[in-house]
Design a protein around this motif. Sequence first.
Motif, PDB file in Angstrom:
ATOM      1  N   PRO A   1       5.536   5.796  -4.713  1.00 37.90           N
ATOM      2  CA  PRO A   1       5.658   6.798  -3.642  1.00 37.90           C
ATOM      3  C   PRO A   1       4.299   7.309  -3.158  1.00 37.90           C
ATOM      4  O   PRO A   1       4.134   7.587  -1.965  1.00 37.90           O
TER       5      PRO A   1
ATOM      6  N   ARG B   1       2.656   7.051   0.678  1.00 40.24           N
ATOM      7  CA  ARG B   1       2.064   8.161   1.441  1.00 40.24           C
ATOM      8  C   ARG B   1       0.718   7.773   2.042  1.00 40.24           C
ATOM      9  O   ARG B   1       0.269   8.365   3.018  1.00 40.24           O
TER      10      ARG B   1
ATOM     11  N   SER C   1       8.051  -0.583  -2.100  1.00 39.87           N
ATOM     12  CA  SER C   1       9.318   0.075  -2.420  1.00 39.87           C
ATOM     13  C   SER C   1       9.765  -0.332  -3.818  1.00 39.87           C
ATOM     14  O   SER C   1       9.260  -1.294  -4.400  1.00 39.87           O
TER      15      SER C   1
END
Length: 421
Positions: A337, A341, A347
């Motif tokens: 994650p 960003r 994923s």
Amino acid sequence: MKRMIINGGKKLTGEVTISGAKNSAVALIPAAILADSPVTLEGVPDIQDVHSLKEILEMMGVKVTFKDNVMVIDPREMVSIPMPSGKINSLRASYYFMGALLSKFGEGVVGLPGGCYLGPRPIDLHIKGFESLGASVTTEHGATYLRTKEEGLHGTRIFMDMVSIGATINVMLAAVKAKGRTVIENAAREPEIIDVATLLNNMGAKVRGAGTNEIRIDGVEELHGCRHAMIPDRIEAGTYLSLAAAYGEGVKVKNVIYEHLESFLSKLEEMGVNMIIEEDTITVHPSPELKPTNVTTVPYPGFATDLQQPMTPLLLCASGKSMVIDTIYEKRINHIPELVRMGADASVEGNMIILNGSKDLKLEGGEVTASDLRAGACLVIAGIMANGTTKISNVGNILRGYDHIIDKLTALGADVAMEEN
């Protein structure tokens, strides 16, 4: 609280020298208390975990000096005191005190291990090993109580239900002074286990077969001090090699044992990383056309779980789809994650990390959090590659395992600093 500030976009060049192995140090330091005279450890990394272990030893009356990566441990006035909480909880490897205290004093009280959360880390294999040697183990209020009967520990045959570095080392520490022979079957084979066995043998123990899946230990009555130089850190080496391949213009990584990194280096070769491997150095040259690859982490000598996170930014530089499956710690995904960003196409699907890379990868600096030690290393590499400024919080997790990381990166040309916030 400290933060690491990285102004990215500066290609790296120069030399970096790898420090002693964190995963050896955290076992060698507890092992040293088994001696009846001082032990000198050379090449000890100057990291937070080592300072925590030093404090724990001093609480038990051990005299410790630590300067210029040399640690002298004098356990002659050591006393067994309960260690149910405090420093011991912040440090996963503190569980090596279980085997060491059991061996030295026939008893011990140790808080359950802390460290980075990467999913469940059961200590049931450690407990099974201690009980097989004749100890009684109970857990009360978050602490583990270890006791032996009057006759002490006795040698036995122990089969590890799964390969575990921690349990293998802990049982070794407990068994070196047990009466008779102990055989550990399905033992872990990591280089750090050989390092611990070498120290113990230098202290007068009789450990054979370390580095294979069967370790034989003939108990001895006493152990003495010695001098021991620890192995270089293969995970730190892999981290800098990943960084050099992803964003270097010629980086030489020194103090490397090639054999400890074979599975990792074969992946770099598969990707097309341009390397020159010499006796104890690896030089990484620019590699403009990287190919994607799939990584599955498995016990040594397979691909190390500790290297999948530092390798992720490099995989993002390869044109095409790469996949990572961690069979050791399935929850080792917290870096994804944070990378997203920063603009990464990444994923998590089930137990698989999917990375869609590009040779024209453009990451953007941002505010990210190092959820654990190796996730932190991943974000440092990403920050160096990114446009703009990256601010990494929770930086204590990085300092737990990387010796002089700011100095080493700065020497390679990175714009990196620590900031109190």
